[in-house]
Design a protein around this motif. Sequence first.
Motif, PDB file in Angstrom:
ATOM      1  N   GLU A 270       0.827  -1.214   0.000  1.00  0.00           N
ATOM      2  CA  GLU A 270       0.000   0.000   0.000  1.00  0.00           C
ATOM      3  C   GLU A 270       0.861   1.264   0.000  1.00  0.00           C
ATOM      4  O   GLU A 270       0.551   2.236  -0.693  1.00  0.00           O
TER       5      GLU A 270
ATOM      6  N   ASP B 131       2.308   1.682  -3.475  1.00  0.00           N
ATOM      7  CA  ASP B 131       1.235   2.141  -4.366  1.00  0.00           C
ATOM      8  C   ASP B 131       1.041   3.653  -4.198  1.00  0.00           C
ATOM      9  O   ASP B 131       1.038   4.411  -5.170  1.00  0.00           O
ATOM     10  N   ARG B 132       0.929   4.100  -2.954  1.00  0.00           N
ATOM     11  CA  ARG B 132       0.725   5.526  -2.667  1.00  0.00           C
ATOM     12  C   ARG B 132       1.934   6.350  -3.129  1.00  0.00           C
ATOM     13  O   ARG B 132       1.786   7.418  -3.716  1.00  0.00           O
TER      14      ARG B 132
ATOM     15  N   ARG C 291       1.864   6.843  -6.905  1.00  0.00           N
ATOM     16  CA  ARG C 291       0.818   7.791  -7.289  1.00  0.00           C
ATOM     17  C   ARG C 291       1.236   9.230  -6.936  1.00  0.00           C
ATOM     18  O   ARG C 291       1.009  10.149  -7.713  1.00  0.00           O
TER      19      ARG C 291
ATOM     20  N   PRO D  22      -0.854   2.314 -10.803  1.00  0.00           N
ATOM     21  CA  PRO D  22      -0.514   0.975 -10.326  1.00  0.00           C
ATOM     22  C   PRO D  22      -1.756   0.095 -10.117  1.00  0.00           C
ATOM     23  O   PRO D  22      -2.788   0.567  -9.671  1.00  0.00           O
TER      24      PRO D  22
ATOM     25  N   ASN E 224      -2.882  -2.953  -7.949  1.00  0.00           N
ATOM     26  CA  ASN E 224      -2.512  -3.705  -6.750  1.00  0.00           C
ATOM     27  C   ASN E 224      -3.080  -5.113  -6.856  1.00  0.00           C
ATOM     28  O   ASN E 224      -4.278  -5.301  -6.955  1.00  0.00           O
TER      29      ASN E 224
ATOM     30  N   LEU F 288       2.587  -5.323  -7.373  1.00  0.00           N
ATOM     31  CA  LEU F 288       1.986  -4.202  -8.105  1.00  0.00           C
ATOM     32  C   LEU F 288       2.396  -4.334  -9.569  1.00  0.00           C
ATOM     33  O   LEU F 288       3.552  -4.662  -9.861  1.00  0.00           O
TER      34      LEU F 288
END
Length: 188
Positions: A79, A82-83, A86, A94, A96, A101
């Motif tokens: 997570e 991913d953040r 972004r 991405p 997930n 990823l």
Amino acid sequence: MEPSSVLEEIEMSMEAAIEHMGVEFGSVRTGKASPALVENVVVDVKSYGSKMKLRELAVITTPEPRQIMIQPYDASTVEDIDRGIREAQLGFNPVNEGKTLRLPIPELTEERRQEMVKRVKTISEDIKVRLRGCRKDGMDAGKKMKAENVLTEDSLRDFESDIQALTDKFVKAADAATAEKEAEVMTV
């Protein structure tokens, strides 16, 4: 301080600047997947309480020409990664998949290619500023050596021309690398 050692130092600094430019160019998208596009993304890992580069957190591979796969060493960081991607605003979205990823690489539009060329030129100009800074350091060292009577007036002129020749050589190399990267970015 010996003039030859100063010249060697200046040359090493300029080589380092050109190498850095190569690394920076690696992060510029060309429409092909490459781990270099994301490996330097800074990720704020909440569970570790620190910020780390993506390459320190995961294995980054390109299973397909238009896709990057990120497999974290610690699945709990998915997570955060991913953040981080972004927030880096690289233009990737991405996907997930739980423990991994996937980053599909979208086709570059003409407008996006022009933006990438501008970024390449900005990186190139920054490197040229670094090269000129190295040149200035060399010139200052030459003047200091003259003041300390290590160099004569004539040998100072020779030393400064050697520094200028080095600068010209590395600026030419930077221009060549920039032209090559621009052509790569603009190739559809």
